[in-house]
Design a protein around this motif. Sequence first.
Motif, PDB file in Angstrom:
ATOM      1  N   ASP A 382       0.834  -1.200   0.000  1.00 27.17           N
ATOM      2  CA  ASP A 382       0.000   0.000   0.000  1.00 27.17           C
ATOM      3  C   ASP A 382       0.871   1.253   0.000  1.00 27.17           C
ATOM      4  OD1 ASP A 382      -2.197   1.650  -0.025  1.00 27.17           O
ATOM      5  OD2 ASP A 382      -2.537   1.549   2.140  1.00 27.17           O
ATOM      6  N   CYS A 383       1.707   1.354  -1.009  1.00 28.93           N
ATOM      7  CA  CYS A 383       2.558   2.540  -1.131  1.00 28.93           C
ATOM      8  C   CYS A 383       2.762   2.862  -2.605  1.00 28.93           C
ATOM      9  CB  CYS A 383       3.911   2.309  -0.448  1.00 28.93           C
ATOM     10  SG  CYS A 383       4.962   1.122  -1.316  1.00 28.93           S
ATOM     11  N   TYR A 384       3.135   4.107  -2.877  1.00 26.63           N
ATOM     12  CA  TYR A 384       3.480   4.536  -4.228  1.00 26.63           C
ATOM     13  C   TYR A 384       4.992   4.678  -4.309  1.00 26.63           C
ATOM     14  CZ  TYR A 384      -1.321   5.372  -5.654  1.00 26.63           C
ATOM     15  OH  TYR A 384      -2.633   5.214  -6.009  1.00 26.63           O
ATOM     16  N   ILE A 385       5.510   4.520  -5.517  1.00 24.06           N
ATOM     17  CA  ILE A 385       6.958   4.657  -5.746  1.00 24.06           C
ATOM     18  C   ILE A 385       7.193   5.960  -6.493  1.00 24.06           C
ATOM     19  CG2 ILE A 385       9.028   3.595  -6.684  1.00 24.06           C
ATOM     20  CD1 ILE A 385       7.614   1.963  -4.482  1.00 24.06           C
ATOM     21  N   CYS A 386       8.022   6.833  -5.888  1.00 30.84           N
ATOM     22  CA  CYS A 386       8.279   8.132  -6.502  1.00 30.84           C
ATOM     23  C   CYS A 386       9.222   7.977  -7.699  1.00 30.84           C
ATOM     24  CB  CYS A 386       8.845   9.107  -5.463  1.00 30.84           C
ATOM     25  SG  CYS A 386      10.623   8.946  -5.222  1.00 30.84           S
ATOM     26  N   PRO A 387       9.395   9.021  -8.520  1.00 30.06           N
ATOM     27  CA  PRO A 387      10.248   8.895  -9.720  1.00 30.06           C
ATOM     28  C   PRO A 387      11.684   8.470  -9.425  1.00 30.06           C
ATOM     29  CG  PRO A 387       8.921  10.874  -9.863  1.00 30.06           C
ATOM     30  CD  PRO A 387       8.690  10.316  -8.495  1.00 30.06           C
ATOM     31  N   MET A 388      12.183   8.678  -8.191  1.00 30.96           N
ATOM     32  CA  MET A 388      13.547   8.263  -7.827  1.00 30.96           C
ATOM     33  C   MET A 388      13.584   6.908  -7.148  1.00 30.96           C
ATOM     34  SD  MET A 388      15.707  10.349  -9.013  1.00 30.96           S
ATOM     35  CE  MET A 388      17.190   9.876  -8.119  1.00 30.96           C
ATOM     36  N   GLY A 389      12.438   6.227  -7.078  1.00 29.09           N
ATOM     37  CA  GLY A 389      12.404   4.873  -6.518  1.00 29.09           C
ATOM     38  C   GLY A 389      12.119   4.813  -5.036  1.00 29.09           C
ATOM     39  N   GLN A 390      11.879   5.970  -4.377  1.00 34.56           N
ATOM     40  CA  GLN A 390      11.554   5.958  -2.950  1.00 34.56           C
ATOM     41  C   GLN A 390      10.093   5.568  -2.736  1.00 34.56           C
ATOM     42  OE1 GLN A 390      12.962   8.981  -0.135  1.00 34.56           O
ATOM     43  NE2 GLN A 390      13.666  10.120  -1.933  1.00 34.56           N
ATOM     44  N   GLN A 391       9.841   4.951  -1.574  1.00 35.82           N
ATOM     45  CA  GLN A 391       8.466   4.635  -1.217  1.00 35.82           C
ATOM     46  C   GLN A 391       7.757   5.888  -0.707  1.00 35.82           C
ATOM     47  OE1 GLN A 391       7.776   1.407   1.453  1.00 35.82           O
ATOM     48  NE2 GLN A 391       8.986  -0.074   0.300  1.00 35.82           N
ATOM     49  N   MET A 392       6.502   6.025  -1.100  1.00 35.99           N
ATOM     50  CA  MET A 392       5.638   7.063  -0.542  1.00 35.99           C
ATOM     51  C   MET A 392       4.586   6.332   0.278  1.00 35.99           C
ATOM     52  SD  MET A 392       5.222   9.608  -3.833  1.00 35.99           S
ATOM     53  CE  MET A 392       4.665  10.988  -2.846  1.00 35.99           C
ATOM     54  N   ASN A 393       4.711   6.416   1.606  1.00 35.14           N
ATOM     55  CA  ASN A 393       3.919   5.593   2.520  1.00 35.14           C
ATOM     56  C   ASN A 393       2.579   6.241   2.855  1.00 35.14           C
ATOM     57  OD1 ASN A 393       6.004   3.637   2.737  1.00 35.14           O
ATOM     58  ND2 ASN A 393       7.092   4.996   4.154  1.00 35.14           N
ATOM     59  N   PHE A 394       1.628   5.377   3.138  1.00 34.63           N
ATOM     60  CA  PHE A 394       0.284   5.818   3.511  1.00 34.63           C
ATOM     61  C   PHE A 394       0.331   6.528   4.866  1.00 34.63           C
ATOM     62  CE2 PHE A 394      -3.694   4.689   5.821  1.00 34.63           C
ATOM     63  CZ  PHE A 394      -4.575   5.431   5.069  1.00 34.63           C
ATOM     64  N   ILE A 395      -0.252   7.737   4.933  1.00 33.72           N
ATOM     65  CA  ILE A 395      -0.208   8.503   6.191  1.00 33.72           C
ATOM     66  C   ILE A 395      -1.602   8.845   6.724  1.00 33.72           C
ATOM     67  CG2 ILE A 395       2.066   9.525   5.751  1.00 33.72           C
ATOM     68  CD1 ILE A 395       0.607  12.086   4.838  1.00 33.72           C
TER      69      ILE A 395
END
Length: 511
Positions: A382-395
Amino acid sequence: MSSKRPVFKPYQQRQLMAIPPTLDELVPASHPVRVVNDVIDRLYLEPLLKAYHIRGSSSYHPQMLLKVLVYGYVTNTYSSRKLAAACRESVYLMWLSSMNYPDHNTINRFRGVRLKHALRDVFEDVVKLLAEEGLLSIEEVNTDGTKIEANANRYTFVWKKAIQTNKEKMKKQLSEIWDYAQSVAKEEDRLPDPPDFTVIDSEKVNAAVDKLNEKLSSREDVSKQVKSKLRYISKHYPQAIARYGQQEALLGERNSYSKTDTDATFMRMKEDHMKNGQLKPGYNVQISTSNQFIVNYTIHSNTTDTNTLSAHLAQHEVSFGKAPQVLTADAGYGSEENYTRLEQKGTIAFVKYGMFDKEQNENHNNKHPFAANKLFYNQEKDCYICPMGQQMNFIGTSKRKTSTEFEQTVKRYQAVNCANCPLNGICHKSKGNRIIEINENLNRLKQKAHELLNSEEGIQRRKKRCFDVEPVFGNIKQNHGFKRFMLRGKEKVEIEWGLVAIAQNLRKKAA
């Protein structure tokens, strides 16, 4: 000189006829007036008869008056005075009215009062008759809206923003006077804490003014300027606040209304008499069409098409017992609320959303490579991957309501570290770590709409919509000159548009 003279057809104005022609013989068999007569003769008019009292003198027959009115709208004669004159001058109207001569007051009263509760039934009966003849479909419709000017003064208006500005000025003046009274009062004669002017009303203003007058009006050390200001406040503010309250009640959710037709809202229209984009009082007219016949219509005071579809669908259900099976509309209707309503009713919705047309262009897709809808979603984590490959976590999840009280649910995701990212400033413009908001239900509905619209059937229906519903408005406005209502008030405007809709359908049938 030649003795020959030109030959003329006989012209003997005073010649009597042994058997004069009847009015019926003077009306051609294919004339539209016969279509009007035939269709209205087949209608169930019992609801219209209920608008008449049993007692009193005899009245003109409502069937005759309805025929006269509808034929007037078919032939672009919208004025009751012109219709009354035509009943004495036009062969077609004399035939239709059977040589009855109603005056303009009778015609106007019939239109504005007698038809109030019956015209919708008449319109629906006409639609059902046309559907039985196979000329239109009640189940598959195209929906669109247009704005038509109200019969109201263009320069007498009330704006919500102006009321709010004036009320803020009042609050400021009252607070300043209250503070002044506190500063000059003796210790034992000090005023209590100032009233809470967050919500200002007549009662609160009156109480504050009475208290200020009690403390300041008799004091000799109070300046003339302050006393003059207090007298002005005492005289004008309570009445002004009461007036603003009445105006806000009339405004409701709207931003403006006309003083000469309080149901009309100021809107931007294509027909601009000043050629400068000036707002004019008007109504938002919504119609559903099939084969260029009007199947359903509703009148709205709000300016955007988006917020009209729910009420328009509800009217279709009331009129015909169920929602349409298929509805095609442009991007003005593509909201989460509308998609949800259509899905709940089981209607197949070929309805564009805001960015649909731009998404068909590959160049547009390349312009926004870092948009939230382009990011990869990891369903397991349940996360998105930013253009640099980092996780964008659910907040977290937030809920919000639209102006129509429809509740939306939005999920929020945040990147871990954007500070040292080489794409910082390009990927997003916020100062901290990037946060994206995802409306999963809206995304699902938009994906469903995208697939429908790009299907073979969807492409055909999109093409058909352009030459089905839009020409109806063009025909009514340009060819038949109906660009401004003649009656005032939403209730009477609905009657007038109902007559326009019936006339459009009968013109189309006659053609």
